[in-house]
Every structure is written in C-alpha cells, then in structure tokens.
Design a protein around this motif. Structure first.
Motif, PDB file in Angstrom:
ATOM      1  N   LEU A 214       0.823  -1.208   0.000  1.00  0.00           N
ATOM      2  CA  LEU A 214       0.000   0.000   0.000  1.00  0.00           C
ATOM      3  C   LEU A 214       0.857   1.258   0.000  1.00  0.00           C
ATOM      4  N   LEU A 215       2.021   1.189   0.682  1.00  0.00           N
ATOM      5  CA  LEU A 215       2.932   2.338   0.713  1.00  0.00           C
ATOM      6  C   LEU A 215       3.426   2.671  -0.695  1.00  0.00           C
ATOM      7  N   PHE A 216       3.872   1.651  -1.425  1.00  0.00           N
ATOM      8  CA  PHE A 216       4.355   1.882  -2.791  1.00  0.00           C
ATOM      9  C   PHE A 216       3.216   2.288  -3.720  1.00  0.00           C
ATOM     10  N   MET A 217       2.007   1.786  -3.469  1.00  0.00           N
ATOM     11  CA  MET A 217       0.852   2.184  -4.272  1.00  0.00           C
ATOM     12  C   MET A 217       0.514   3.653  -4.052  1.00  0.00           C
ATOM     13  N   SER A 218       0.515   4.079  -2.784  1.00  0.00           N
ATOM     14  CA  SER A 218       0.151   5.458  -2.458  1.00  0.00           C
ATOM     15  C   SER A 218       1.186   6.451  -2.983  1.00  0.00           C
ATOM     16  N   GLU A 219       2.463   6.118  -2.787  1.00  0.00           N
ATOM     17  CA  GLU A 219       3.517   7.061  -3.132  1.00  0.00           C
ATOM     18  C   GLU A 219       4.059   6.879  -4.541  1.00  0.00           C
ATOM     19  N   GLY A 220       3.920   5.674  -5.096  1.00  0.00           N
ATOM     20  CA  GLY A 220       4.484   5.417  -6.427  1.00  0.00           C
ATOM     21  C   GLY A 220       3.505   4.923  -7.458  1.00  0.00           C
ATOM     22  N   GLY A 221       2.230   4.738  -7.077  1.00  0.00           N
ATOM     23  CA  GLY A 221       1.235   4.270  -8.030  1.00  0.00           C
ATOM     24  C   GLY A 221       1.527   2.856  -8.520  1.00  0.00           C
ATOM     25  N   ILE A 222       1.053   2.552  -9.724  1.00  0.00           N
ATOM     26  CA  ILE A 222       1.262   1.232 -10.318  1.00  0.00           C
ATOM     27  C   ILE A 222       2.752   0.957 -10.501  1.00  0.00           C
ATOM     28  N   ILE A 223       3.489   1.997 -10.875  1.00  0.00           N
ATOM     29  CA  ILE A 223       4.930   1.832 -11.088  1.00  0.00           C
ATOM     30  C   ILE A 223       5.615   1.448  -9.773  1.00  0.00           C
ATOM     31  N   GLY A 224       5.249   2.122  -8.700  1.00  0.00           N
ATOM     32  CA  GLY A 224       5.826   1.804  -7.400  1.00  0.00           C
ATOM     33  C   GLY A 224       5.492   0.388  -6.966  1.00  0.00           C
ATOM     34  N   LEU A 225       4.240  -0.034  -7.153  1.00  0.00           N
ATOM     35  CA  LEU A 225       3.829  -1.390  -6.799  1.00  0.00           C
ATOM     36  C   LEU A 225       4.609  -2.409  -7.620  1.00  0.00           C
ATOM     37  N   PHE A 226       4.843  -2.092  -8.907  1.00  0.00           N
ATOM     38  CA  PHE A 226       5.626  -2.982  -9.768  1.00  0.00           C
ATOM     39  C   PHE A 226       7.060  -3.105  -9.245  1.00  0.00           C
ATOM     40  N   ILE A 227       7.639  -1.989  -8.808  1.00  0.00           N
ATOM     41  CA  ILE A 227       9.012  -1.999  -8.302  1.00  0.00           C
ATOM     42  C   ILE A 227       9.125  -2.908  -7.080  1.00  0.00           C
ATOM     43  N   TYR A 228       8.164  -2.812  -6.153  1.00  0.00           N
ATOM     44  CA  TYR A 228       8.237  -3.655  -4.960  1.00  0.00           C
ATOM     45  C   TYR A 228       7.961  -5.117  -5.301  1.00  0.00           C
ATOM     46  N   GLY A 229       7.002  -5.343  -6.195  1.00  0.00           N
ATOM     47  CA  GLY A 229       6.726  -6.710  -6.628  1.00  0.00           C
ATOM     48  C   GLY A 229       7.928  -7.316  -7.340  1.00  0.00           C
ATOM     49  N   PHE A 230       8.622  -6.493  -8.117  1.00  0.00           N
ATOM     50  CA  PHE A 230       9.830  -6.921  -8.820  1.00  0.00           C
ATOM     51  C   PHE A 230      10.918  -7.283  -7.819  1.00  0.00           C
ATOM     52  N   PHE A 231      10.968  -6.551  -6.710  1.00  0.00           N
ATOM     53  CA  PHE A 231      11.936  -6.838  -5.638  1.00  0.00           C
ATOM     54  C   PHE A 231      11.707  -8.234  -5.071  1.00  0.00           C
ATOM     55  N   ILE A 232      10.464  -8.543  -4.717  1.00  0.00           N
ATOM     56  CA  ILE A 232      10.136  -9.855  -4.161  1.00  0.00           C
ATOM     57  C   ILE A 232      10.447 -10.953  -5.173  1.00  0.00           C
ATOM     58  N   PHE A 233      10.074 -10.718  -6.429  1.00  0.00           N
ATOM     59  CA  PHE A 233      10.305 -11.719  -7.477  1.00  0.00           C
ATOM     60  C   PHE A 233      11.797 -11.954  -7.697  1.00  0.00           C
ATOM     61  N   SER A 234      12.587 -10.878  -7.688  1.00  0.00           N
ATOM     62  CA  SER A 234      14.030 -11.019  -7.915  1.00  0.00           C
ATOM     63  C   SER A 234      14.685 -11.792  -6.778  1.00  0.00           C
ATOM     64  N   LEU A 235      14.207 -11.571  -5.547  1.00  0.00           N
ATOM     65  CA  LEU A 235      14.733 -12.325  -4.412  1.00  0.00           C
ATOM     66  C   LEU A 235      14.362 -13.805  -4.542  1.00  0.00           C
ATOM     67  N   TRP A 236      13.122 -14.073  -4.921  1.00  0.00           N
ATOM     68  CA  TRP A 236      12.671 -15.456  -5.076  1.00  0.00           C
ATOM     69  C   TRP A 236      13.462 -16.159  -6.180  1.00  0.00           C
ATOM     70  N   PHE A 237      13.693 -15.450  -7.279  1.00  0.00           N
ATOM     71  CA  PHE A 237      14.436 -16.008  -8.406  1.00  0.00           C
ATOM     72  C   PHE A 237      15.895 -16.259  -8.034  1.00  0.00           C
ATOM     73  N   SER A 238      16.432 -15.430  -7.137  1.00  0.00           N
ATOM     74  CA  SER A 238      17.840 -15.540  -6.753  1.00  0.00           C
ATOM     75  C   SER A 238      18.067 -16.547  -5.636  1.00  0.00           C
ATOM     76  N   ALA A 239      17.014 -16.874  -4.893  1.00  0.00           N
ATOM     77  CA  ALA A 239      17.163 -17.719  -3.708  1.00  0.00           C
ATOM     78  C   ALA A 239      17.061 -19.199  -4.030  1.00  0.00           C
ATOM     79  N   HIS A 240      17.609 -19.997  -3.130  1.00  0.00           N
ATOM     80  CA  HIS A 240      17.425 -21.442  -3.206  1.00  0.00           C
ATOM     81  C   HIS A 240      17.560 -22.000  -1.792  1.00  0.00           C
ATOM     82  N   GLY A 241      17.051 -23.211  -1.576  1.00  0.00           N
ATOM     83  CA  GLY A 241      17.107 -23.808  -0.242  1.00  0.00           C
ATOM     84  C   GLY A 241      16.341 -22.992   0.778  1.00  0.00           C
ATOM     85  N   LEU A 242      16.999 -22.709   1.906  1.00  0.00           N
ATOM     86  CA  LEU A 242      16.353 -21.952   2.975  1.00  0.00           C
ATOM     87  C   LEU A 242      16.159 -20.486   2.608  1.00  0.00           C
TER      88      LEU A 242
END
Length: 361
Positions: free
Chosen positions: A315-343
């Motif tokens: 909601l913070l990224f949505m309020s302050e950054g709109g759709i673009i901000g929400l995409f940036i935070y979602g991209f952050f989570i996705f990049s971490l998931w893509f980079s992670a393995h195991g624990l």
C-alpha cells in the motif's frame, strides 16, 4: 583460513543484524553511522583485493537481483527529485540507500569469499542472543519501547519478531538436527512475547517450511505430520483467543498491558483493538490515495506528510508510487525469489508476507 578483514566483516555484520550497535551507542558507544561506514569500507576493501578472483558472483540469478537494484535506484532518485515533500524525501533516500548498500555488501562479500556458512553463524548467534533478551524484556521491560511486549535490542517488538523469525531460518543449518527443534521452539517463545501477530505468522511459515524440507529431526513422516497438526492446533488456540482466556487471572496477567491483552483476545477478538482498527482506516485511505494518482502516485514522503503511513509495503508503494511503485516492490520480491534457493525461499516468503504488516522492509 579467514583473515582479520573477514573477521571484522563478520563482527560488524553481527552487530548490525543483532542491533547490538544501537545498544552500544545508547550506552556511550560509537554512532550507528560509524558501523555503517566501517562495514561498507571493509566490504569495498575485500571487493578490491578480490577483483580478479574467480569467486566473484556471476550467477545469472545474482545478476537479476543487481538489475532490480539499478531499477530501484532510478525509480527512487526520480521520485525524490520530483517529490513535493523534499524535506521528507531526501532523508528517506539516504536511509534507503544506506540499507540497500549494506545489504549488497553483505551478499557480495559472503559470495565472493565463500563465507555463506559463516554468515549463517552470524544469524544463528544473533538469534541466540535475542532469545534471552526478549524473555528478560517481558518480565523486566528494559529495552522495549512498548511495555508489555518484548523487543530486546530491537526496541520495536514488531521488528524484533520479524528479525528473530528471519534469523531462525537463516541460522538453522549451524545446529545439529537433534538441536534444531529446541532452537526453533525457543525462537517461537521469544517471538510469542513480542505479541506481534504478524511475527507469529512468520514463525509458522518458517516452521512449516523447515518441517516440509526435513530440516528438523522428526525421523519419520508420521512424526512430521503429527508435528504439523500439533503446531496448527496450537496456532488456532493462540489466534482464537483461548490462550488469552486461559492466562486471565494467572500470575502472568500482571505482566500484560491493555494492548497485549487485546492482542490475546482478552475482552474481544485477537484481531481487534486500536492497532487493528487504525490499520483498517489506513488501508481505506491508501486505496483512496491510489485511486487519485494511480500511475505515479503522490510522491515519496506523501504518507508521512499526511501522517498515515499504512503499515503495509504494498500500500505504501501504491500510495507514493502508483502502479509503477507497486511494480518496483513486486519486482523486488520476485528477484529475491528467483535468486534464492534452499532456505532462502522461506526467507523471501517471510519478507513477502511481512510487507502486508509493516512499512519498514
């Protein structure tokens, strides 16, 4: 063999993740900025002397995360430049860049020197330190900023609960399997005493993931299934409010406050109280703010200027950054998931879920 530089790196890393540096500062020690600068300087020195090392991380998953970092920097700097709240946006830029730089240093050096195992020890030891501090802080509030809720060196109970859950998962490999269940249960006790309902969920995520990946010593599938349903029942017992009713009138009630009693469902539901109602109102405001500026948002610093930060990263990224901000935070989570393995996977899940309950990620 690790040299003095690596030892200093790991020592400062421990001070940072355990928040011991803040405790030392408040008792006459160096300012937090000195720890940040020392950590970054040591990391830069290690990077320079290993510039030609074949161990420098070149894995495409790590490169993908680096791409997110560049995207985030461009997004944040652009928003700060055009923000109508420069007095708030500029300090936010500095704080975010400090945190980002420290995280990058920790990841890069751990991979370059192949000391990921040592980093796990840092996390495990920080969790071991946090457990007795939280227990002590409940019975004798020394550190916490919220009486009735343990926090230890973290001072903020919500941050304390989240950090212990993350360190529990990251540090579990350093223990022998026969000790892991004890470690996880003690972490659960320390998290329980924070009375952070979000942190309770984080612990459950970590526990169930480790159980499913055979990280705990259960020996047979039958025992694993039994442990799964036992913890599930205990969780229902806690979140339903029965636990709160059980300790009503006991000697432990003396240590509770109206806030913690409400969180246990005493006199109402577990998901009730001023904190819960405030969050409901903040959600409504955030959705309204997003509808007013859906593409670019209202700019960095808007929610703080309006005194209604939503306790929710999405909601913070949505309020302050709109759709673009929400995409940036979602991209952050996705990049971490893509980079992670195991624990690393449950760590990302905890971060993704925690984004629903805090704006401090």
């Amino acid at each position: 063999k690790t040299g003095i530089t690596t030892f200093l790196f790991l020592l400062i890393y421990f001070f940072l993740v355990s928040y011991a540096y803040l405790f030392l500062f408040k008792n006459g020690g160096p300012k937090p900025l000195y720890y940040y600068l020392a950590f970054i300087a040591i990391s830069a020195f290690i990077a320079i002397i290993n510039i030609s090392s074949p161990n420098i991380p070149k894995d495409r998953r790590f490169v993908f995360f680096q791409f997110w970092v560049v995207t985030y920097v461009i997004y944040f700097v652009t928003h700060v430049i055009f923000s109508p709240y420069p007095d708030i946006a500029l300090p936010a830029l500095i704080i975010n860049f400090e945190a980002l730089l420290i995280a990058i240093c920790a990841i890069h050096v751990s991979l370059t020197l192949k000391i990921v195992r040592a980093s796990m020890w840092v996390m495990g030891l920080a969790a071991i330190l946090a457990i007795p501090l939280n227990i002590l802080d409940f019975f004798d509030p020394i550190f916490t900023a919220v009486p009735g809720r343990s926090a230890g060196f973290y001072e903020n109970p919500t941050i304390s609960g989240q950090m212990i859950a993350l360190m529990m998962v990251a540090g579990i490999p350093i223990f022998k399997k026969k000790l892991r269940t004890i470690f996880v249960l003690f972490c659960g006790l320390a998290i329980l005493l924070t009375f952070s309902r979000a942190a309770w969920i984080f612990w459950l995520v970590g526990f169930f993931w480790m159980l499913s990946q055979n990280e705990l010593k259960t020996r047979t599938h039958v025992k694993s299934i039994f442990a799964f349903f036992l913890v599930l029942m205990l969780s229902a017992f806690l979140f339903s409010g029965f636990f709160g009713k059980m300790i009503t009138g006991s000697k432990f009630e003396h240590y509770l406050t109206p806030n913690t009693m409400a969180r246990l469902g005493i006199g109402g539901k577990v998901m009730s109280g001023d904190s819960y109602e405030d969050r409901e109102n903040l959600i409504k405001h955030s959705i309204k703010d997003f509808s007013e500026a859906p593409l670019f948002g209202h700019g960095i610093g808007y929610t703080e200027a309006q005194r209604r930060r939503p306790h929710n990263m999405y909601l913070l990224f949505m309020s302050e950054g709109g759709i673009i901000g929400l995409f940036i935070y979602g991209f952050f989570i996705f990049s971490l998931w893509f980079s992670a393995h195991g624990l690393g996977k449950p760590l990302v899940i905890i971060l993704a879920i925690s984004g629903l309950f805090t704006h401090n990620n």
